[in-house]
Scaffold this active site. Structure first.
Site, mmCIF file in Angstrom:
data_model
loop_
_atom_site.group_PDB
_atom_site.id
_atom_site.type_symbol
_atom_site.label_atom_id
_atom_site.label_comp_id
_atom_site.label_asym_id
_atom_site.label_seq_id
_atom_site.Cartn_x
_atom_site.Cartn_y
_atom_site.Cartn_z
ATOM 1 C CB VAL A 1 -4.514 -3.374 9.737
ATOM 2 C CG1 VAL A 1 -5.190 -4.619 10.296
ATOM 3 C CG2 VAL A 1 -3.312 -2.993 10.589
ATOM 4 N N GLY B 1 1.104 11.592 5.118
ATOM 5 C CA GLY B 1 0.040 12.494 5.568
ATOM 6 C C GLY B 1 -0.306 13.551 4.546
ATOM 7 C CB CYS C 1 -0.774 1.521 15.198
ATOM 8 S SG CYS C 1 -2.517 1.029 15.242
ATOM 9 N N PRO D 1 1.817 0.580 4.796
ATOM 10 C CG PRO D 1 2.902 0.385 6.842
ATOM 11 C CD PRO D 1 2.906 1.187 5.580
ATOM 12 C CD GLN E 1 4.027 -1.246 9.936
ATOM 13 O OE1 GLN E 1 2.840 -1.498 10.073
ATOM 14 N NE2 GLN E 1 4.478 -0.026 9.692
#
Length: 476
Positions: free
Chosen positions: A26, A208, A107, A24, A78
């Site tokens: 933004v 990651g 976040c 997800p 989400q």
């Protein structure tokens, strides 16, 4: 409410045991980008993070942000939230369009700190437990979570187990701490992800250090997780899960084709192209093409940028000219989709620190991080003093010439603030409003229309003698 299947049945039967997951993001994992990523191997996708409060209160926010289609599934929506009831309300509005609802607990940005959500909730375990527990009980679809790790692996394990007990069906673990962001991002800790996978009995997704398909497969093998998620690796190469590095304009043109059917905010699509074209735009010869993208206002303009970039590098692609990679640190030529690697932050040497202290002692007027000697640029209009913001832009585009401000801003006639550049009375907005209110004037520069509104009211009340007596005088 029918009983939901268990976490592993949900993973295998509903999600179809995905291995490669699009994160997800933004303003970045919108429908068109999700569809492009699914064409190239993404087996599970998430919406961008939605703010649960806005999603519940604002119907327009929902209609502007939540878009999907049959090819988009399985889809997980989400949310960021810090209130169990609001999260459940948002989940109930979203559940007809998705297979699960995800709670963002990862976040690390400053806006998440101000809003008290994301990774800045990771110390409020009781609140997190209540949110996950209530969502698990009241939603028709499962609740999943995305977290960051703590510096202490034992605390991370206890954190993950608490979320599992609360009813989480799948857990995404970003192997970085809350403080690892921006210039201090560093590497994700796969050992912590591996420890979480061993400790819990629900599906775990690793996040990651995924820049190539080989990284994803190595992560699956080394950590034992059930799937791998990537964000930045996908933004620079949406075909990452196919293990190929196509020319950037090919991916961009395919993305624009999808946008014709599923449009989105132009800033999102332009942002995607800037990410993919990043390595090309660092070359001085591509400055004009970069400016074309910055000024793009529709899909036609975006296509023109792709054509310009293709034409510029075609001579190297077809072999008519030899590309020189001298001085480049890239693995592939700049027109090939490949990850952006942040340069490591080099700590200052003892000599640099001592020199800096000497300069500070010799310049007692220096305050904070302000420069005593601002950067300057000599252009067609003479020498210009550059602000920090302009100096930063100049690093990205060394050939750009800044124009001096044509109209200096003066002081307000009533106070020491800056006056409005279009004010009829040379005042700031507050003083102008006071001035117009006392004297019944208009100021079109500040859009203060006291006189006009008063005259309009007079016309209305002239037809009503009973009310006209209550109208104040217009004489100053």
């Amino acid at each position: 409410m029918p009983d939901k299947v268990g976490p592993w049945e949900f993973w295998r039967e509903v999600l179809k045991s995905p291995r490669y997951v699009l994160a997800p993001m933004v303003d970045a994992s919108e429908l068109a980008w999700r569809l492009l990523s699914k064409r190239y191997g993404a087996q599970l996708v998430y919406t961008p993070m939605f703010h649960a409060v806005n999603f519940v209160r604002d119907q327009r926010y929902r209609s502007d942000h939540l878009h999907t289609c049959p090819e988009d599934h399985p889809l997980i929506v989400q949310f960021c939230a810090n209130d169990p009831e609001v999260l459940v309300q948002a989940g109930k509005l979203a559940e007809p369009y998705c297979v699960a609802v995800d709670l963002n607990l990862g976040c690390p940005q400053a806006i998440a700190k101000r809003g008290r959500y994301g990774s800045f909730l990771q110390d409020e375990w009781e609140l997190i437990r209540k949110m996950v527990e209530m969502a698990s009980k009241e939603l028709k679809v499962p609740i999943t979570c995305k977290i960051r790790v703590f510096p202490d692996v034992e605390k991370t394990i206890a954190y993950a187990k608490m979320i599992e007990r609360a009813g989480c069906y799948a857990l995404t673990v970003h192997g970085r701490t809350r403080e690892q962001k921006g210039r201090d991002t560093g590497l994700a800790d796969w050992e912590q992800i591996k420890a979480v996978k061993k400790a819990v009995n629900i599906p775990v997704i690793a996040n990651g250090n995924i820049q190539y398909l080989s990284d994803a497969d190595r992560c699956l093998m080394e950590t034992g997780v059930d799937a791998v998620m990537t964000a930045e690796g996908n933004l620079t190469n949406p075909a990452i899960f196919h293990g190929i590095q196509p020319p950037v304009w090919e991916m961009a043109e395919e993305y624009i084709e999808i946008l014709e059917k599923y449009p989105c905010n132009l800033s999102y699509s332009r942002g995607h192209l800037f990410k993919m074209f990043n390595h090309c735009f660092t070359l001085p010869e591509c400055c004009e093409i970069r400016q074309l993208l910055a000024r793009a206002s529709d899909l036609y303009d975006l296509r023109e940028v792709c054509v310009a970039l293709r034409n510029h590098f075609q001579k190297y692609v077809d072999g008519s000219e030899q590309w020189s990679s001298e001085g480049s640190t890239l693995k592939f030529p700049p027109w090939i989709c490949q990850p952006y690697v942040r340069p490591p932050v080099k700590p200052p040497s003892i000599e640099e620190v001592s020199t800096e202290k000497t300069e500070e002692e010799s310049n007692p007027i220096k305050e904070g991080r302000k420069r005593l000697e601002p950067e300057r640029q000599t252009g067609e209009d003479g020498e210009i003093v550059l602000s920090k913001k302009k100096a930063k832009k100049l690093l990205k585009n060394p050939n750009f010439i800044f124009k001096p401000d044509r109209k200096p801003i003066g002081k307000c006639a009533s106070c020491r603030n800056q006056m409005g550049t279009k004010c009829a009375y040379s005042r700031c907005k507050k003083c102008c409003h006071d001035h117009c209110s006392v004297n019944v004037f208009d100021c079109t520069g500040h859009n203060i229309l006291i006189k006009t509104k008063m005259e309009k009211a007079m016309k209305i009340t002239n037809n009503n003698p009973v009310r006209s007596s209550n109208l104040p005088s217009t004489q100053s």
